[in-house]
Write a protein that holds these residues in place. Structure first.
Motif, PDB file in Angstrom:
ATOM      1  N   SER D 210      -7.266  -8.214   7.793  1.00 32.11           N
ATOM      2  CA  SER D 210      -7.282  -6.987   6.998  1.00 32.11           C
ATOM      3  C   SER D 210      -6.101  -6.083   7.353  1.00 32.11           C
ATOM      4  CB  SER D 210      -8.614  -6.249   7.133  1.00 32.11           C
ATOM      5  OG  SER D 210      -8.878  -5.962   8.464  1.00 32.11           O
ATOM      6  N   ALA D 213      -3.673  -7.234   4.906  1.00 32.40           N
ATOM      7  CA  ALA D 213      -4.032  -6.809   3.554  1.00 32.40           C
ATOM      8  C   ALA D 213      -3.652  -5.351   3.334  1.00 32.40           C
ATOM      9  CB  ALA D 213      -5.523  -7.015   3.329  1.00 32.40           C
ATOM     10  N   SER D 220      -4.891  -2.052  -3.168  1.00 39.63           N
ATOM     11  CA  SER D 220      -5.592  -3.297  -3.445  1.00 39.63           C
ATOM     12  C   SER D 220      -6.591  -3.606  -2.344  1.00 39.63           C
ATOM     13  CB  SER D 220      -4.598  -4.444  -3.545  1.00 39.63           C
ATOM     14  OG  SER D 220      -3.699  -4.211  -4.579  1.00 39.63           O
ATOM     15  N   ALA D 221      -6.142  -3.407  -1.113  1.00 41.10           N
ATOM     16  CA  ALA D 221      -7.027  -3.704   0.008  1.00 41.10           C
ATOM     17  C   ALA D 221      -8.311  -2.895  -0.121  1.00 41.10           C
ATOM     18  CB  ALA D 221      -6.326  -3.388   1.322  1.00 41.10           C
ATOM     19  N   LEU D 222      -8.153  -1.648  -0.526  1.00 39.60           N
ATOM     20  CA  LEU D 222      -9.328  -0.797  -0.713  1.00 39.60           C
ATOM     21  C   LEU D 222     -10.257  -1.414  -1.737  1.00 39.60           C
ATOM     22  CD1 LEU D 222     -10.632   2.026  -0.185  1.00 39.60           C
ATOM     23  CD2 LEU D 222      -9.486   2.765  -2.255  1.00 39.60           C
ATOM     24  N   MET D 223      -9.683  -1.866  -2.839  1.00 41.65           N
ATOM     25  CA  MET D 223     -10.519  -2.391  -3.918  1.00 41.65           C
ATOM     26  C   MET D 223     -11.056  -3.772  -3.600  1.00 41.65           C
ATOM     27  SD  MET D 223      -8.632  -0.955  -7.220  1.00 41.65           S
ATOM     28  CE  MET D 223      -8.566   0.801  -7.501  1.00 41.65           C
ATOM     29  N   LEU D 224     -10.442  -4.436  -2.639  1.00 38.01           N
ATOM     30  CA  LEU D 224     -10.982  -5.725  -2.216  1.00 38.01           C
ATOM     31  C   LEU D 224     -12.142  -5.525  -1.259  1.00 38.01           C
ATOM     32  CD1 LEU D 224      -7.782  -7.873  -1.705  1.00 38.01           C
ATOM     33  CD2 LEU D 224      -9.514  -8.100  -3.463  1.00 38.01           C
ATOM     34  N   GLY D 225     -12.468  -4.277  -0.998  1.00 38.80           N
ATOM     35  CA  GLY D 225     -13.624  -4.029  -0.161  1.00 38.80           C
ATOM     36  C   GLY D 225     -13.305  -3.926   1.310  1.00 38.80           C
ATOM     37  N   ILE D 226     -12.056  -3.614   1.620  1.00 38.94           N
ATOM     38  CA  ILE D 226     -11.708  -3.436   3.030  1.00 38.94           C
ATOM     39  C   ILE D 226     -11.783  -1.961   3.363  1.00 38.94           C
ATOM     40  CG2 ILE D 226      -9.776  -3.529   4.649  1.00 38.94           C
ATOM     41  CD1 ILE D 226      -8.952  -6.087   3.159  1.00 38.94           C
ATOM     42  N   ASN D 227     -12.272  -1.659   4.517  1.00 40.08           N
ATOM     43  CA  ASN D 227     -12.319  -0.270   4.943  1.00 40.08           C
ATOM     44  C   ASN D 227     -10.930   0.111   5.452  1.00 40.08           C
ATOM     45  OD1 ASN D 227     -12.771   2.196   6.048  1.00 40.08           O
ATOM     46  ND2 ASN D 227     -14.823   1.650   6.788  1.00 40.08           N
TER      47      ASN D 227
END
Ligand code: ATP
Ligand code: ATP
Ligand code: MG
Ligand code: MG
Lengths: 496, 360, 336, 339
Positions: D210, D213, D220-227
């Motif tokens: 992450s 990412a 994008s990382a946020l929208m991929l569900g990464i905190n």
């Protein structure tokens, strides 16, 4: 979702919107550009925090709190956002799995195997270990969909997933959606293609200007009504356009304005010849990745030209850089709006005058007053929905950004306008506006090249079509030949 | 209703970028006013050459902050266009200063008379530091090396080059007129560095007004691809911002060597790059490039100097000074951070709403 | 035989190469030593010296010092010298390690910091290399070096302070500009003044480090002037800083020099500083003799000849100059 | 060789840059062995590079991590200086134990990490500014803690400092004909452990991925569900923690506290990371590369000092020129690959 409010500085994006999605239904979310569809979705998935309102989910007796996409995922909501939101520096497999699997460690073998399975099941032409950035836009879109579907979800949200897909892939997607529906998954589907809505959806919710217009069963809402609900007014018939189109009469003694011979660029397009006459609208057609964009980029000098000549009114002109093309009266609206078009943080005003300013040169800045005049003129002309001319363009909805970009090029008063997918991600009303605009410009003597993935649109606007396959020009159609079938067969290579 | 209106304007002020450095400056001044009003005393006296001069803390701030303000101009442009910062400005200033002395002394480290007119020396220095800027610019724009890394090269080599130019001698200029640039011009009571800074600012304003430099750098900084498709040449624009910064650096070099009429390669303009970058940031500009506000950067530069002078005034140990500076900087940036400001506006709105309710 | 565990753990590709390299190195070590011996023999028995000095553009003093070292340690004089320059202690230590491996006979050291040298010098001793300190002392056991040819900074300070005392001013309000904190020069020169301040009831208006930097000195003095505090002595620990201070004085029309309002004191005896003295703009300049090269040469010759070094610590002969008594001759012969 | 050429296009940016670094390092070192001989043929020269740079390796690992996440931390040099000064004061003036000193180092690292991480991740302040302030603060605090540099004489510490890990079989004869063992300091062992840990972290854990990412595309990382916030926070926390550990290793190497310790170390750490193939723009990087980056940088310095340049200014100029060459080669290779 109940009574959702959301506002951005200067915009009330959502006002008191209610939205209900049942198990096992495909629910279309419709509305013109900037109606607030994407915003609603982003509020639902926690990208934006809402100003007020509640979200309820089956199995939870209280309103659920969703503060981040992660929360949404944990609650079984999986999403494909409008702009592709994957990480270009990671591999395809990682993009599919990151952020949604449990555990601490990363098992590459297992992950790659899983990813390959998904890729295969969806027929996506990519390898699991490939770096995502090296995939084409459409493939990335499919990967995003693959990721979303693979999640064990109760709600699937698809925000304009089809805008960069071709028909075959859209079919695949629909099959997938129907399967999921059968499994009881609720699907929210956003698109501007009415056909697609009527093909798969059960219900339609219409938004307009951030307000709820209503929720309808699909049977109870015929197309014409849907459109009028979205726009808030009756839509003129599309047949108008056709009749206007016929005003262009191709006479052979009309010499071409622009001519290209043996043009090729380092982006990989094969040699091609091309011409366009004054007041003519032509188009490039072909499958995804057939090189339509590369052709026009070569004409505009956007890629490095490796050979060939361009003639204007019979005289050879040297076009190696975009600025050369602009000085020769060519304007180009690129297909990738976010990457190649908008200058995100600049205001709408600056975005509109940018091209003209560059043409005028470094030492002749356009005065502020003049810039406002231009901006206001085009905001009105193209009915761009923006809080003011000073709003940064990135906070406009996709469709309105596109209109700003069209305004930018119209302001330079080009002789030849190239529009690469100008209608991608644009609502029906605007689409028709743009098509009309194209024809109007043509009738005023501007030459236009129009590229679109929708054959209908091309047929409606163009008087001549160049057909491409595998980055080669394979045919040219005009007059009588301009029919859906003929185009298809040429693309498929049936003729030759 | 009236309340509403004021609230709205307050909000607008808060949102304006230039508010941040101005507020910081005001805070510092108020702090000084409360603790010791003599901070604001400005006196007209005569210097040892018998010329009228102004003196006082405020004048010192204007005087010593000039170099930083001049650098902030160039640094803002580089930041906007490339989304990175030039960390070689201190070293390049050493080169510029060394060149000036070299030309003035003509190879003899302690000449009786200057061997060339100052203007010639200055122009040669401008050329030299424009070359340095061009070098950085080529690495950044053409080779696409990230600015901080590309300029690391001159950062490492600059002071050595400066020493090499003068063959490691430390020339001293005894001519009175050379010290005017870092001191006072006879008959003018305002410190020359400030006048020079003012001149630079005026030139910048004119350039901004009569050219499209601002629009171009911002466009390139925000979206290189689309700038290119709009006929701009991002490589050239990035390159040119470095060259402009080079000119600023040469001016700084002149002031620096003129202040003490000699040079010390290893300490001249030491750590000035960090302060210059800080000035840009305190001006509320994004260090990632894109939109910028030049005025805010320049005020930011004077904020830093004001802070330094204040700390000196309170007799803070000069080597411990960075610690205090850090605390103030953090307070400033924290209070201007979007999230914090959003929170403030919210509570502010809450308070006013409550007041309105109570009144109504 | 691959001793470097990092390599074996790192990457597959690197691993093979590393192993072979190291093995090769081990094999050739013995032959190489022999070769090295041949080398030194064939080059006419030049004595290899590694000289670690501070950056010569630090100050006029250092420039002169470096120049004299360069002039002394040449092939004509029977030396093969390598130089390493740094103002950072850790880089100097690294350079010392490098010189050990390069097999120098003598290590000449002017340390940036007084501290942090004992374990390196232990290594040096293990390798059979002899150490001679010049210019600056370090904080390490005497047995670790052969000789130390240094300036006695404390004595320099004392000379200066004694001179100041002799001026018999009505009151002493002193601006004290210090060098980089912790350098031998700073410690020595500050020490004497601090002592006097404590014992004689002198007043320190401000005591700040200007880090040998003229500009900083100017700012510090400017700040004192702006504050309106009274002062009549500037005790700057280097000529550069004194120059910066004087620039600030000139701006504010505060007279300085012999018989004027402010007494200006500097150190190092730069030529231009002595000229200021001659013009009576400054009052005092303490000498810091940079010419240790000849002494070092003598020491080395003695050791090579198998003799014993008589004194372990050789203190440079240094003076202080008073503006009222300085002559052009002094400027010419002592200015650096 | 042929195989790697063939697959050049398929390599990720990270791996390509890593390859360049490793190749350049070996070419450089072997060239030095062949042409300069002198010390380079002795294994101890290599170990000395490690000894001298153990702390830089540790600090650079942290720096790479932050850079991969798209941030930067220029406070590390200051933290190293602060740690050594605090430990020195604690050991000598308060007669502390080495264990206590380690705790102090960790605490300082953690403290800086938490504050800087919080400011960067949760208040969205630009990392450059936060860490610039961090650097100012650490440097200032160091002199506030104690102005004058001094050697630590605490016996327990001196014993720890003089502990050497003997590497058998690689020793050499000294001038006096005595056999001297090759050795590394314990700091090197710590550094190698950290390199391995970081490598595993970045390669084999979700958290590690992450970081990439977030550095690649934060939105994008946020929208991929990464905190995203937490990820950024952790990266800064780890970086400062490494600065703390690196500070202690540095302290162990020099054995003294001084305000001028580790001057400019942040630039060396950044340069090493970049040379090792980490991009300042985020999303690309590798710890092994960083390790070789440190070695390359210090080998360059060693070569320059071995060549015996007669004028001081050549040192700076040559190092810069080699750095320049390296960066240009890197950039050209990347550009050719993109084509
Ligand atoms: N981050 C933002 N900041 C400010 N305003 C925004 C932001 N995002 C969206 N808006 C505004 O909110 C409104 C709704 O935008 P939204 O993207 O939801 O429209 P949409 O229905 O998805 O349109 P499209 O079909 O073009 O995608 C628009 O007027 C837009 O300008
Ligand atoms: N078969 C393929 N395999 C891999 N990449 C391809 C292939 N075909 C095209 N591409 C890439 O995809 C891009 C698409 O080219 P281009 O944009 O010119 O096509 P298009 O017809 O405009 O397609 P689109 O509908 O996506 O706009 C090109 O840059 C090309 O490198
Ligand atoms: Mg949308
Ligand atoms: Mg296309």
């Amino acid at each position: 979702m109940k009574n959702i409010h959301k506002s951005f500085p200067g915009v009330r994006a959502l006002q008191a919107v209610d939205f209900t999605l049942c198990e096992g239904e495909i629910h279309a979310l419709m509305g013109e550009n900037g109606a607030g569809k994407s915003t609603l979705i982003k509020v639902l998935t926690g990208v934006y925090s809402k100003d007020s309102g509640d979200i309820f989910l089956k199995g939870h007796d209280k309103a659920v709190a969703i503060h981040s996409p992660q929360d949404a995922q944990n609650l079984g909501i999986s999403t494909v956002y409008q702009e592709i939101t994957l990480c270009p520096n990671l591999s395809v497999a990682e993009n599919m799995f990151i952020g949604r699997t449990k555990g601490f460690g990363q098992n590459w073998k297992k992950m790659n195997a899983e990813a390959d399975r998904i890729l295969k099941s969806l027929d996506i032409p990519a390898k699991a270990t490939q770096q995502l950035g090296s995939c084409s836009l459409a493939v990335q879109q499919m990967i995003a969909i693959g990721r979303a579907v693979d999640m064990d979800c109760k709600v699937l949200i698809l925000d304009e997933p089809t805008s960069s897909l071709d028909e075959g892939e859209v079919e695949k997607l629909f099959k997938l959606m129907r399967d999921l529906k059968a499994k009881g998954v609720g699907i929210i589907f956003v698109t501007h293609f009415l056909d697609q809505v009527y093909e798969v959806c059960d219900k339609i919710t219409v938004l307009r200007d951030g307000q709820l217009v209503g929720e309808y069963e699909i049977e109870n809402l015929p197309r014409v009504q849907l459109v009028s609900k979205m726009l808030g007014k009756e839509l003129d018939d599309m047949s108008d356009i056709k009749s206007e189109q016929s005003t262009y009469k191709d006479s052979d003694n009309n010499a071409p304005v622009f001519e290209a011979a043996g043009l090729c660029s380092d982006a990989g397009i094969k040699l091609f010849d091309f011409y366009i006459k004054k007041g003519e609208v032509n188009g490039f057609t072909g499958l995804l990745g057939s090189g339509r964009s590369e052709c026009v980029r070569a004409i505009f000098g956007a890629d490095r030209i490796t050979g060939g000549t361009v003639k204007k009114n019979g005289k050879t002109v040297k076009i190696t850089k975009p600025i050369d093309a602009m000085k020769n009266g060519i304007a180009y609206l690129p297909e990738d709006r976010k990457r190649d078009g908008i200058v995100g943080d600049l205001s709408v005003r600056d975005n509109i005058i940018l091209a003209l300013q560059v043409m005028q040169g470094f030492f002749k800045p356009i005065s502020k007053a003049q810039a406002y005049k231009y901006a206001d003129e085009y905001i009105k002309l193209l009915s761009i929905k923006t809080a003011s001319a000073d709003t940064p363009i990135k906070s406009l909805s996709g469709g309105n950004q596109q209109k700003v970009l069209i305004g930018r090029w119209l302001l330079t008063h080009p002789e030849y306008l190239i529009l690469d997918e100008p209608t991608r991600g644009i609502d029906v009303g605007t689409k028709i506006d743009i098509q009309k605009l194209v024809l109007k410009l043509a009738s005023e003597g501007m030459s236009v090249t129009f590229i679109s993935s929708e054959t209908d649109e091309m047929l409606r606007t163009c008087s001549r079509l160049v057909v491409m396959r595998d980055r080669k020009v394979v045919g040219e159609l005009s007059g009588e030949d301009l029919t859906q079938n003929k185009i298809m067969s040429t693309i498929a290579g049936g003729d030759k | 209703m009236k309340d509403m209106k004021t609230k709205f304007s307050v909000k607008n002020i808060f949102r304006n970028q230039i508010f941040i450095p101005i507020a910081a400056m005001l805070l510092l001044l108020i702090f000084n006013l409360i603790l010791d009003p003599s901070f604001f005393k400005v006196t007209l006296g005569y210097n040892s050459a018998g010329n009228p001069v102004l003196s006082g803390y405020l004048i010192t701030i204007l005087d010593s902050g000039s170099e930083l303000a001049i650098l902030a101009i160039g640094m803002t442009l580089v930041t906007a266009a490339t989304g990175g910062q030039d960390i070689s400005v201190g070293a390049t200033a050493a080169i510029a200063g060394s060149v000036i002395l070299r030309v003035l002394c003509g190879g003899n480290s302690r000449p009786e008379h200057m061997q060339a007119p100052i203007i010639v020396a200055f122009l040669v220095a401008v050329l030299a530091s424009m070359l340095c800027g061009a070098f950085n610019g080529i690495l950044v724009a053409y080779f696409k090396i990230q600015p901080m890394v590309a300029t690391l090269i001159l950062y490492t080599a600059g002071r050595s080059i400066a020493a090499w130019i003068n063959n490691n001698e430390l020339p001293v200029i005894s001519d009175e007129s050379f010290s005017y640039f870092g001191g006072f011009i006879p008959g003018i009571c305002i410190p020359t560095p400030f006048l020079i800074a003012l001149l630079c600012i005026i030139v910048t304003v004119l350039v901004m007004k009569f050219t499209t430099l601002g629009l171009y750098t911002q466009a390139v900084g925000i979206n290189e691809h689309s700038s290119k498709l709009n006929g701009l040449n991002p490589i050239f624009i990035k390159f040119i911002t470095f060259v402009i910064l080079g000119v600023c650096v040469a001016v700084v070099g002149l002031i620096k060597v003129s202040r003490i009429s000699t040079i010390n390669y290893s300490v001249i303009a030491k750590d000035i790059e960090m302060d210059a970058i800080l000035a840009v940031a305190l001006g509320g500009n994004a260090l990632g490039g894109g939109k910028f506000n030049m005025t805010a950067s320049i005020i930011g530069a004077y904020v830093i100097q004001c802070l330094t002078t204040t700390l000196y005034k309170f007799n803070v140990q000069s080597d411990a000074l960075p610690a205090y500076k850090a605390v103030v900087v953090i307070l400033l940036v924290v209070s201007s951070a979007p999230t914090v400001r959003a929170w403030f506006t919210k509570t502010w709105a809450g308070i006013t709403a409550k007041n309105v309710k109570e009144v109504g | 035989a691959c001793g470097n565990s990092s390599d074996s753990a790192s990457t597959d590709t690197a691993n093979d190469a590393a192993t072979t390299d190291d093995a090769a190195t081990a094999d050739t070590t013995a032959t190489d030593d022999a070769a090295a011996a041949d080398d030194s023999a064939s080059s006419g028995d030049l004595i290899k010296v590694g000289i670690i000095n501070n950056d010569p553009n630090e100050s006029g003093y250092r420039t002169a010092n470096d120049k004299s070292m360069k002039e002394m340690f040449t092939a004509e004089n029977g030396y093969e010298a390598s130089f390493a320059y740094s103002l950072k202690n850790d880089e100097q230590i690294t350079a010392a390690q490098k010189f050990i491996q390069d097999g120098v006979d003598y290590l000449l050291l002017s340390a940036a910091d007084v501290s942090g040298w004992d374990s390196v010098l232990q290594d040096v001793a293990d390798a059979g290399v002899r150490v001679i300190l010049f210019d600056r002392t370090i904080d390490a056991d005497e047995s670790l070096y052969e000789a130390s040819i240094v300036s006695d900074m404390a004595k320099e300070g004392e000379t200066a302070v004694t001179w100041l005392k002799d001026q018999g001013l009505d009151e002493y309000n002193i601006i004290h500009l210090q060098g980089v904190m912790g350098s031998a020069a700073q410690v020595g020169r500050s020490g004497a003044l601090d002592e006097a301040v404590k014992n004689d009831g002198w007043k320190l208006v401000t005591q700040q480090t200007a880090e040998w930097n003229a500009e900083k000195a100017q700012q510090i003095v400017q700040s004192v002037i702006d504050s309106g505090e009274k002062f009549n002595v500037i005790y700057a620990e280097s000529d550069d800083m004194a120059k910066g201070a004087v620039a600030a004085l000139d701006k504010a029309n505060i007279s300085h020099g012999v018989g004027k309002d402010v007494v200006v004191m500097g150190f190092d005896c730069n030529k231009w500083a002595l000229e200021e003295l001659l013009n009576q703009n400054w009052n005092y300049d303490g000498q810091c003799n940079p010419f240790q090269a000849t002494y070092i040469d003598e020491v080395i010759k003695t050791i090579e000849g198998g003799g014993e070094v008589a004194e372990k610590t050789i203190i440079m002969d240094e003076k202080g100059f008073d503006a009222t008594t300085i002559t052009q001759d002094d400027v010419d012969s002592y200015g650096i | 060789m042929q195989k790697s050429k063939f697959s050049l296009k398929n390599l990720t940016d990270t791996n390509l840059l890593l390859m360049i670094t490793i190749v350049v390092f070996f070419v450089m070192y072997i060239a030095a062995m062949i042409f300069l001989k002198a010390g380079f043929l002795k294994p101890q020269t290599f170990f000395n590079i490690l000894n001298a740079n153990a702390s830089l390796i540790i600090v650079s690992c942290g720096m790479s991590l932050v850079m991969i996440t798209g941030g930067i931390d220029i406070s590390v040099g200051g933290v190293v200086a602060l740690v050594s000064m605090c430990c020195a004061v604690y050991l000598d003036f308060h007669n502390g134990s080495v264990f206590g000193a380690v705790l102090i180092a960790l605490a300082i690292g953690l403290g800086f990490g938490i504050v800087q991480g919080f400011l960067v991740a949760y208040l969205d302040i630009q990392p450059f500014i936060v860490s610039l302030a961090g650097m100012f603060f650490a440097r200032g605090m160091t002199t506030i803690v104690n102005t004058n540099p001094f050697n630590v004489s605490n016996e327990q510490f001196v014993a720890a400092k003089n502990t050497r890990v003997i590497i058998p079989g690689l020793g050499t004869m000294n001038k006096l004909g005595k056999y001297v063992d090759a050795y590394v300091e314990i700091g090197v062992v710590v550094a190698l452990i950290i390199v391995v840990l970081f490598f595993c972290l970045l390669r084999w854990t979700k958290l590690g991925r992450s970081f990439y990412a977030v550095g690649g595309n934060q939105q994008s990382a946020l929208m991929l569900g990464i905190n995203v916030k937490r990820t950024k926070f952790i990266s800064h926390l780890l970086c400062s923690l490494m600065a703390g550990i690196g500070g202690f290793v540095y302290f162990l190497h020099v054995g003294s506290g001084s305000a001028s310790h580790a001057m400019g170390m942040e630039m060396n750490a950044i340069a090493s990371s970049i040379i090792g193939g980490t991009m300042l723009t985020g999303g690309v990087g590798n710890i092994i590369g960083t390790f070789f980056g440190v070695l390359s940088l210090s080998t360059i310095q060693n070569i320059v000092s071995s060549v015996g340049l007669d004028q001081a200014w050549w040192t700076g100029i040559t190092i810069a020129a080699m750095l320049c060459l390296f960066l240009v080669v890197q950039s050209v290779v990347i550009a050719r690959k993109k084509r």
